[in-house]
Design a protein around this motif. Structure first.
Motif, mmCIF file in Angstrom:
data_model
loop_
_atom_site.group_PDB
_atom_site.id
_atom_site.type_symbol
_atom_site.label_atom_id
_atom_site.label_comp_id
_atom_site.label_asym_id
_atom_site.label_seq_id
_atom_site.Cartn_x
_atom_site.Cartn_y
_atom_site.Cartn_z
ATOM 1 N N GLY A 34 0.821 -1.212 0.000
ATOM 2 C CA GLY A 34 0.000 0.000 0.000
ATOM 3 C C GLY A 34 0.849 1.254 0.000
ATOM 4 N N TYR A 35 0.254 2.345 0.474
ATOM 5 C CA TYR A 35 0.959 3.618 0.490
ATOM 6 C C TYR A 35 2.114 3.605 1.474
ATOM 7 N N THR A 36 3.191 4.287 1.114
ATOM 8 C CA THR A 36 4.368 4.400 1.980
ATOM 9 C C THR A 36 4.196 5.596 2.921
ATOM 10 N N ASN A 37 5.127 5.730 3.862
ATOM 11 C CA ASN A 37 5.105 6.891 4.762
ATOM 12 C C ASN A 37 5.284 8.192 3.976
ATOM 13 N N ALA A 38 6.116 8.156 2.943
ATOM 14 C CA ALA A 38 6.310 9.350 2.108
ATOM 15 C C ALA A 38 4.993 9.765 1.464
ATOM 16 N N ALA A 39 4.210 8.799 1.033
ATOM 17 C CA ALA A 39 2.901 9.113 0.451
ATOM 18 C C ALA A 39 2.004 9.785 1.481
ATOM 19 N N ALA A 40 2.032 9.289 2.705
ATOM 20 C CA ALA A 40 1.207 9.879 3.763
ATOM 21 C C ALA A 40 1.580 11.340 3.992
ATOM 22 N N ILE A 41 2.863 11.656 3.932
ATOM 23 C CA ILE A 41 3.329 13.029 4.131
ATOM 24 C C ILE A 41 2.876 13.928 2.983
ATOM 25 N N LEU A 42 2.803 13.373 1.777
ATOM 26 C CA LEU A 42 2.404 14.139 0.598
ATOM 27 C C LEU A 42 0.901 14.118 0.341
ATOM 28 N N ALA A 43 0.153 13.341 1.115
ATOM 29 C CA ALA A 43 -1.299 13.263 0.942
ATOM 30 C C ALA A 43 -1.938 14.618 1.228
ATOM 31 N N ASP A 44 -3.077 14.881 0.577
ATOM 32 C CA ASP A 44 -3.775 16.153 0.754
ATOM 33 C C ASP A 44 -4.147 16.414 2.212
ATOM 34 N N LYS A 45 -4.517 15.398 2.935
ATOM 35 C CA LYS A 45 -4.861 15.489 4.359
ATOM 36 C C LYS A 45 -4.012 14.479 5.119
ATOM 37 N N ASN A 46 -3.392 14.928 6.214
ATOM 38 C CA ASN A 46 -2.586 14.018 7.024
ATOM 39 C C ASN A 46 -2.459 14.561 8.438
#
Length: 146
Positions: A34-46
């Motif tokens: 699934g999504y990586t931690n980097a993706a979570a940081i770049l997500a629109d909402k986090n």
């Protein structure tokens, strides 16, 4: 998770038509689990700490302007910090018949400093935002925890 901010930047700067799962894998934002931690940081909402930009008056007791970017993409955080920087460190000068826009400090250098602060911060410690502060009586000095 949604990535509209990231997709907009990729379309604008990389010339792609949309942010596909293949591109997300290439950028290592999407892995086999699934999504990586980097993706979570770049997500629109986090839930990651944001950037807190403050412009003080003559002392730290006088807050003239403040921009807090929290719970948004790291890209949006950088953009908001750069926008506040531009309000106070950019001016126009008349040269002959033309207006010339001038930065007191190169905008690219400021953007790079903010981006580096985000890239190199410890993301698993969520207690404190990246802080950027400026005292008005010292116009060329930024204090920060960058």
């Amino acid at each position: 998770m949604s990535f509209h901010t990231l997709e907009h930047k990729c379309v604008e700067h990389l010339g792609i038509s949309e942010l596909t799962s293949d591109i997300m894998r290439t950028l290592r934002l999407l892995g086999k689990d699934g999504y990586t931690n980097a993706a979570a940081i770049l997500a629109d909402k986090n839930d990651f700490p944001g950037i807190d930009c403050v412009r003080f008056g003559d002392t730290e007791d006088v807050i003239l302007d403040r921009e807090a970017a929290t719970n948004v993409s790291a890209i949006e955080r950088v953009d908001r910090a750069v926008a506040m920087f531009a309000r106070y460190y950019r001016y126009e000068r008349i040269e002959g018949m033309e207006r010339v826009q001038t930065d007191r400090i190169p905008l690219e250098a400021f953007r790079e400093a903010v981006a580096n602060a985000l890239v190199h911060r410890t993301w698993d410690v969520r207690a404190i935002a990246t802080r950027i502060a400026r005292l008005d009586h010292q116009p060329s000095v930024f204090r920060s925890n960058l």
